[in-house]
Design a protein around this motif. Structure first.
Motif, PDB file in Angstrom:
ATOM      1  N   MET A 293       0.832  -1.203   0.000  1.00 29.16           N
ATOM      2  CA  MET A 293       0.000   0.000   0.000  1.00 29.16           C
ATOM      3  C   MET A 293       0.869   1.256   0.000  1.00 29.16           C
ATOM      4  O   MET A 293       0.542   2.266  -0.641  1.00 29.16           O
ATOM      5  CB  MET A 293      -0.923   0.004   1.217  1.00 29.16           C
ATOM      6  N   GLN A 294       1.988   1.197   0.702  1.00 31.76           N
ATOM      7  CA  GLN A 294       2.917   2.338   0.694  1.00 31.76           C
ATOM      8  C   GLN A 294       3.453   2.585  -0.711  1.00 31.76           C
ATOM      9  O   GLN A 294       3.616   3.749  -1.124  1.00 31.76           O
ATOM     10  CB  GLN A 294       4.072   2.064   1.664  1.00 31.76           C
ATOM     11  N   ALA A 295       3.726   1.518  -1.451  1.00 34.87           N
ATOM     12  CA  ALA A 295       4.234   1.676  -2.815  1.00 34.87           C
ATOM     13  C   ALA A 295       3.201   2.372  -3.696  1.00 34.87           C
ATOM     14  O   ALA A 295       3.545   3.249  -4.510  1.00 34.87           O
ATOM     15  CB  ALA A 295       4.602   0.303  -3.399  1.00 34.87           C
ATOM     16  N   ILE A 296       1.920   1.995  -3.548  1.00 37.01           N
ATOM     17  CA  ILE A 296       0.876   2.618  -4.360  1.00 37.01           C
ATOM     18  C   ILE A 296       0.696   4.081  -3.981  1.00 37.01           C
ATOM     19  O   ILE A 296       0.671   4.968  -4.848  1.00 37.01           O
ATOM     20  CB  ILE A 296      -0.460   1.868  -4.200  1.00 37.01           C
ATOM     21  N   THR A 297       0.568   4.355  -2.688  1.00 40.44           N
ATOM     22  CA  THR A 297       0.306   5.740  -2.270  1.00 40.44           C
ATOM     23  C   THR A 297       1.504   6.647  -2.543  1.00 40.44           C
ATOM     24  O   THR A 297       1.334   7.844  -2.759  1.00 40.44           O
ATOM     25  CB  THR A 297      -0.101   5.806  -0.788  1.00 40.44           C
ATOM     26  N   LEU A 298       2.711   6.070  -2.554  1.00 40.61           N
ATOM     27  CA  LEU A 298       3.877   6.871  -2.939  1.00 40.61           C
ATOM     28  C   LEU A 298       3.764   7.292  -4.394  1.00 40.61           C
ATOM     29  O   LEU A 298       4.042   8.454  -4.744  1.00 40.61           O
ATOM     30  CB  LEU A 298       5.164   6.080  -2.713  1.00 40.61           C
ATOM     31  N   GLU A 299       3.365   6.375  -5.274  1.00 42.19           N
ATOM     32  CA  GLU A 299       3.198   6.726  -6.687  1.00 42.19           C
ATOM     33  C   GLU A 299       2.104   7.779  -6.866  1.00 42.19           C
ATOM     34  O   GLU A 299       2.203   8.650  -7.733  1.00 42.19           O
ATOM     35  CB  GLU A 299       2.878   5.478  -7.511  1.00 42.19           C
ATOM     36  N   VAL A 300       1.061   7.706  -6.043  1.00 42.74           N
ATOM     37  CA  VAL A 300       0.017   8.731  -6.099  1.00 42.74           C
ATOM     38  C   VAL A 300       0.598  10.098  -5.732  1.00 42.74           C
ATOM     39  O   VAL A 300       0.314  11.107  -6.390  1.00 42.74           O
ATOM     40  CB  VAL A 300      -1.152   8.369  -5.160  1.00 42.74           C
ATOM     41  N   ILE A 301       1.435  10.137  -4.706  1.00 42.69           N
ATOM     42  CA  ILE A 301       2.091  11.393  -4.322  1.00 42.69           C
ATOM     43  C   ILE A 301       2.955  11.906  -5.462  1.00 42.69           C
ATOM     44  O   ILE A 301       2.891  13.085  -5.848  1.00 42.69           O
ATOM     45  CB  ILE A 301       2.951  11.192  -3.052  1.00 42.69           C
ATOM     46  N   LEU A 302       3.763  11.027  -6.040  1.00 38.15           N
ATOM     47  CA  LEU A 302       4.713  11.445  -7.074  1.00 38.15           C
ATOM     48  C   LEU A 302       4.009  11.905  -8.352  1.00 38.15           C
ATOM     49  O   LEU A 302       4.425  12.889  -8.976  1.00 38.15           O
ATOM     50  CB  LEU A 302       5.665  10.297  -7.396  1.00 38.15           C
ATOM     51  N   GLN A 303       2.948  11.209  -8.730  1.00 39.75           N
ATOM     52  CA  GLN A 303       2.339  11.483 -10.029  1.00 39.75           C
ATOM     53  C   GLN A 303       1.095  12.366  -9.950  1.00 39.75           C
ATOM     54  O   GLN A 303       0.935  13.285 -10.765  1.00 39.75           O
ATOM     55  CB  GLN A 303       2.010  10.160 -10.723  1.00 39.75           C
ATOM     56  N   ALA A 304       0.212  12.125  -8.975  1.00 42.21           N
ATOM     57  CA  ALA A 304      -1.013  12.916  -8.894  1.00 42.21           C
ATOM     58  C   ALA A 304      -0.820  14.184  -8.086  1.00 42.21           C
ATOM     59  O   ALA A 304      -1.424  15.215  -8.382  1.00 42.21           O
ATOM     60  CB  ALA A 304      -2.138  12.081  -8.276  1.00 42.21           C
ATOM     61  N   VAL A 305       0.011  14.136  -7.054  1.00 44.20           N
ATOM     62  CA  VAL A 305       0.201  15.307  -6.195  1.00 44.20           C
ATOM     63  C   VAL A 305       1.336  16.184  -6.711  1.00 44.20           C
ATOM     64  O   VAL A 305       1.145  17.378  -6.966  1.00 44.20           O
ATOM     65  CB  VAL A 305       0.463  14.883  -4.732  1.00 44.20           C
TER      66      VAL A 305
ATOM     67  N   GLY B 169       3.355  15.456  -9.547  1.00 49.11           N
ATOM     68  CA  GLY B 169       3.376  15.482 -10.999  1.00 49.11           C
ATOM     69  C   GLY B 169       4.770  15.483 -11.590  1.00 49.11           C
ATOM     70  O   GLY B 169       5.068  16.226 -12.532  1.00 49.11           O
ATOM     71  N   VAL B 170       5.638  14.624 -11.069  1.00 50.46           N
ATOM     72  CA  VAL B 170       7.031  14.588 -11.526  1.00 50.46           C
ATOM     73  C   VAL B 170       7.106  13.969 -12.928  1.00 50.46           C
ATOM     74  O   VAL B 170       6.596  12.869 -13.159  1.00 50.46           O
ATOM     75  CB  VAL B 170       7.915  13.780 -10.552  1.00 50.46           C
ATOM     76  N   ARG B 171       7.747  14.666 -13.850  1.00 54.81           N
ATOM     77  CA  ARG B 171       7.907  14.158 -15.224  1.00 54.81           C
ATOM     78  C   ARG B 171       9.333  13.711 -15.514  1.00 54.81           C
ATOM     79  O   ARG B 171       9.560  12.819 -16.330  1.00 54.81           O
ATOM     80  CB  ARG B 171       7.501  15.242 -16.222  1.00 54.81           C
TER      81      ARG B 171
ATOM     82  N   ASP C  44      -1.740  18.103 -11.937  1.00 57.56           N
ATOM     83  CA  ASP C  44      -1.418  17.619 -10.603  1.00 57.56           C
ATOM     84  C   ASP C  44      -1.730  18.686  -9.551  1.00 57.56           C
ATOM     85  O   ASP C  44      -1.942  19.862  -9.859  1.00 57.56           O
ATOM     86  CB  ASP C  44       0.048  17.201 -10.533  1.00 57.56           C
ATOM     87  N   ILE C  45      -1.728  18.276  -8.297  1.00 57.58           N
ATOM     88  CA  ILE C  45      -2.094  19.187  -7.216  1.00 57.58           C
ATOM     89  C   ILE C  45      -1.055  20.289  -7.040  1.00 57.58           C
ATOM     90  O   ILE C  45      -1.407  21.441  -6.746  1.00 57.58           O
ATOM     91  CB  ILE C  45      -2.308  18.385  -5.913  1.00 57.58           C
ATOM     92  N   LEU C  46       0.220  19.986  -7.239  1.00 55.11           N
ATOM     93  CA  LEU C  46       1.240  21.028  -7.160  1.00 55.11           C
ATOM     94  C   LEU C  46       0.965  22.128  -8.183  1.00 55.11           C
ATOM     95  O   LEU C  46       1.085  23.322  -7.871  1.00 55.11           O
ATOM     96  CB  LEU C  46       2.634  20.433  -7.377  1.00 55.11           C
ATOM     97  N   ALA C  47       0.567  21.756  -9.383  1.00 53.60           N
ATOM     98  CA  ALA C  47       0.244  22.752 -10.411  1.00 53.60           C
ATOM     99  C   ALA C  47      -0.933  23.618  -9.981  1.00 53.60           C
ATOM    100  O   ALA C  47      -0.943  24.842 -10.204  1.00 53.60           O
ATOM    101  CB  ALA C  47      -0.072  22.055 -11.736  1.00 53.60           C
ATOM    102  N   LEU C  48      -1.951  22.998  -9.349  1.00 49.30           N
ATOM    103  CA  LEU C  48      -3.097  23.766  -8.861  1.00 49.30           C
ATOM    104  C   LEU C  48      -2.680  24.737  -7.763  1.00 49.30           C
ATOM    105  O   LEU C  48      -3.162  25.873  -7.697  1.00 49.30           O
ATOM    106  CB  LEU C  48      -4.174  22.816  -8.337  1.00 49.30           C
ATOM    107  N   LEU C  49      -1.775  24.297  -6.898  1.00 46.25           N
ATOM    108  CA  LEU C  49      -1.304  25.175  -5.816  1.00 46.25           C
ATOM    109  C   LEU C  49      -0.484  26.339  -6.372  1.00 46.25           C
ATOM    110  O   LEU C  49      -0.570  27.466  -5.866  1.00 46.25           O
ATOM    111  CB  LEU C  49      -0.476  24.372  -4.817  1.00 46.25           C
ATOM    112  N   ILE C  50       0.321  26.077  -7.390  1.00 48.93           N
ATOM    113  CA  ILE C  50       1.103  27.148  -7.998  1.00 48.93           C
ATOM    114  C   ILE C  50       0.175  28.186  -8.624  1.00 48.93           C
ATOM    115  O   ILE C  50       0.423  29.402  -8.555  1.00 48.93           O
ATOM    116  CB  ILE C  50       2.084  26.575  -9.049  1.00 48.93           C
ATOM    117  N   ALA C  51      -0.929  27.714  -9.216  1.00 49.47           N
ATOM    118  CA  ALA C  51      -1.871  28.637  -9.866  1.00 49.47           C
ATOM    119  C   ALA C  51      -2.766  29.358  -8.883  1.00 49.47           C
ATOM    120  O   ALA C  51      -3.386  30.374  -9.231  1.00 49.47           O
ATOM    121  CB  ALA C  51      -2.729  27.859 -10.864  1.00 49.47           C
ATOM    122  N   ALA C  52      -2.847  28.862  -7.655  1.00 45.20           N
ATOM    123  CA  ALA C  52      -3.748  29.465  -6.673  1.00 45.20           C
ATOM    124  C   ALA C  52      -3.204  30.813  -6.207  1.00 45.20           C
ATOM    125  O   ALA C  52      -1.998  31.047  -6.179  1.00 45.20           O
ATOM    126  CB  ALA C  52      -3.912  28.533  -5.472  1.00 45.20           C
TER     127      ALA C  52
END
Length: 449
Positions: free
Chosen positions: A152-164, A166-168, A238-246
């Motif tokens: 579960m940690q592996a999945i939620t880490l990927e959610v942080i990296l990609q959805a929150v 947004g590392v490319r 991603d959420i970081l992008a939304l925070l930057i735009a806020a």
């Protein structure tokens, strides 16, 4: 576990009574027998109790719903949550983390964060979360026991990296995959050490401690990622992008440091808590076959989320991963008939009220209780309450439900034995399954698995 009678070492004009044994004993009970110790306090004290725990000091723990309402709805200037959290969370999360701010600064940051964690902003990530889960589940061994918590940690880490975040950049992504678990998973010693020595992170000794060294390198990479977001904002959801735009009411955007602190807050307070809740969901469900069978049937028939919601709520009730929400009093306050002095740390006992007689047969795992009627006010508080309720609660619940649904669509799981796993507080401040939620895949449920 035999526990000696309590000693009434408080009075109506001071602190409430509490267990009569020394601080080291109370500390060990709070760490290794969290549920039993809390249950004892609920049974032997009327509505609040004074505890003494190493690292926290003297804490008045409240487990009556009406008193918890007072804690959550009282004047935020009198009940300081940020100050109470800062001792242990400022070092990893940062000085501008929403968790450690009070007053207008807290409200400003909360207003900036909330739009990123509600409605369409949350639903936009469900497909990604489901896809990440499916990839991880395909790696699981069939017929061989394994601990579900690390998965579960592996999945939620990927959610942080990609959805929150947004590392490319692949190089940065690979390095953060290594670093962030070391930051989020620091053990109880790290929690205590940084609380007891506020300057530790910036000291020469700090650079030699593995979790602090990992955090320093992760910070450098996060600032690189923020710069990359600012340079190429196109197509980012991603959420970081939304925070930057806020922007605030005056249009002032978050600084790089503030952005870093909110991302690290999501890592420290979100990644670990969500993965642990998921581990408890499987640990609880699989020891109640009728519950898991009903849930898998409703998922297979696309019968809606009512029972899935009930399972998540019942897991959060019986096994909350954070068992208290703390406040520091700025002035003498009457609560439960005791005049608590200024400076007192008061904890709304999440586990205490959720295992109290507010629920029939409270220690039993019965998701059906949430199908009949909503819980009584201030008796289900895994995300806190009032103006300090967790900003990411909606995102966390959506993530938990998506991962549960996707997993149970693909595999049938069974516990390695029927004995429940003991709740243990070892990973910083979360209460985790003692053996990591040991499971075995009995069979896949679809050709895709």
């Amino acid at each position: 576990m035999a526990i000696p009678p309590h000693a009434a070492w408080g009075s109506r004009g001071g602190l409430p009574p509490g267990p009569g044994f020394p601080m080291p004993v109370q500390t060990l009970l709070a760490i290794f027998f969290t549920d039993r110790f809390t249950g004892y306090c609920v049974r032997h004290f009327d509505s609040l109790v004074t505890l003494r725990v190493a690292g926290l000091g003297t804490v008045v723990s409240v487990f009556d719903p009406e008193l918890i309402k007072t804690v959550f709805t009282g004047d935020p200037g009198q009940w300081l949550a940020g100050q109470a959290n800062a001792r242990f969370l400022e070092a990893p999360a940062g000085a501008s983390s929403v968790l450690v701010l009070d007053g207008e600064e807290h409200l400003r940051m909360r207003r900036l964060l909330l739009p990123s964690f509600h409605g369409d902003a949350v639903r936009a990530h469900t497909d990604l979360i489901s896809a990440l889960t499916a990839v991880e589940v395909e790696r699981w061994p069939i017929g061989q026991p394994f601990a579900v918590h690390p998965r579960m940690q592996a999945i939620t880490l990927e959610v942080i990296l990609q959805a929150v975040i947004g590392v490319r950049d692949e190089r940065r992504l690979a390095r953060l995959r290594t670093l962030l678990p070391r930051v989020a998973g620091a053990n109880l010693f790290a929690f205590w050490a940084e609380g007891a020595m506020p300057g530790l992170a910036k000291s020469a000794l700090g650079s030699r401690l593995p979790w602090i060294a990992a955090r320093r390198e992760a910070d450098r990479l996060l600032f690189e990622e923020i710069a990359a977001h600012r340079a190429t904002p196109e197509g980012r959801e991603d959420i970081l992008a939304l925070l930057i735009a806020a922007g605030g009411e005056d249009g002032t955007p978050l600084s790089d440091e503030e952005l870093r602190d909110q991302v690290m807050t999501l890592l420290v307070a979100g990644h670990e808590t969500t993965s642990t809740t998921l581990a408890w969901c499987f640990e609880r469900l699989l020891r109640h076959p009728r519950c898991v069978e009903r849930l898998q049937e409703e998922i297979a028939n696309d019968a809606g989320d009512a029972y899935l919601d009930a399972v998540v709520n019942e897991t959060l009730r019986t096994r909350p991963v954070i068992d208290q929400a703390v406040r520091t009093l700025t002035s003498p306050t009457d609560i439960g008939g005791y005049i608590l002095p200024a400076g007192t740390t008061v904890a709304a006992s999440i586990l205490g009220v959720q295992l109290s007689d507010a629920y029939e047969s409270a220690e039993e795992f019965r998701p059906e209780r949430f199908l009949d009627r909503p819980p009584p006010p201030y008796t289900l508080i895994p995300f806190g309450g009032g103006v300090r309720r967790c900003v990411g609660a909606s995102f966390a619940v959506t993530e938990i439900k998506t991962i549960l649904r996707t997993t149970l669509e693909r595999v049938r799981l069974r516990p390695t034995n029927q004995k429940p796993e003991r709740p243990v507080r070892w990973r910083r401040f979360t209460v985790t399954p003692g053996r990591g939620g040991r499971v075995t895949i009995s069979a896949p449920t679809s050709p895709e698995a």
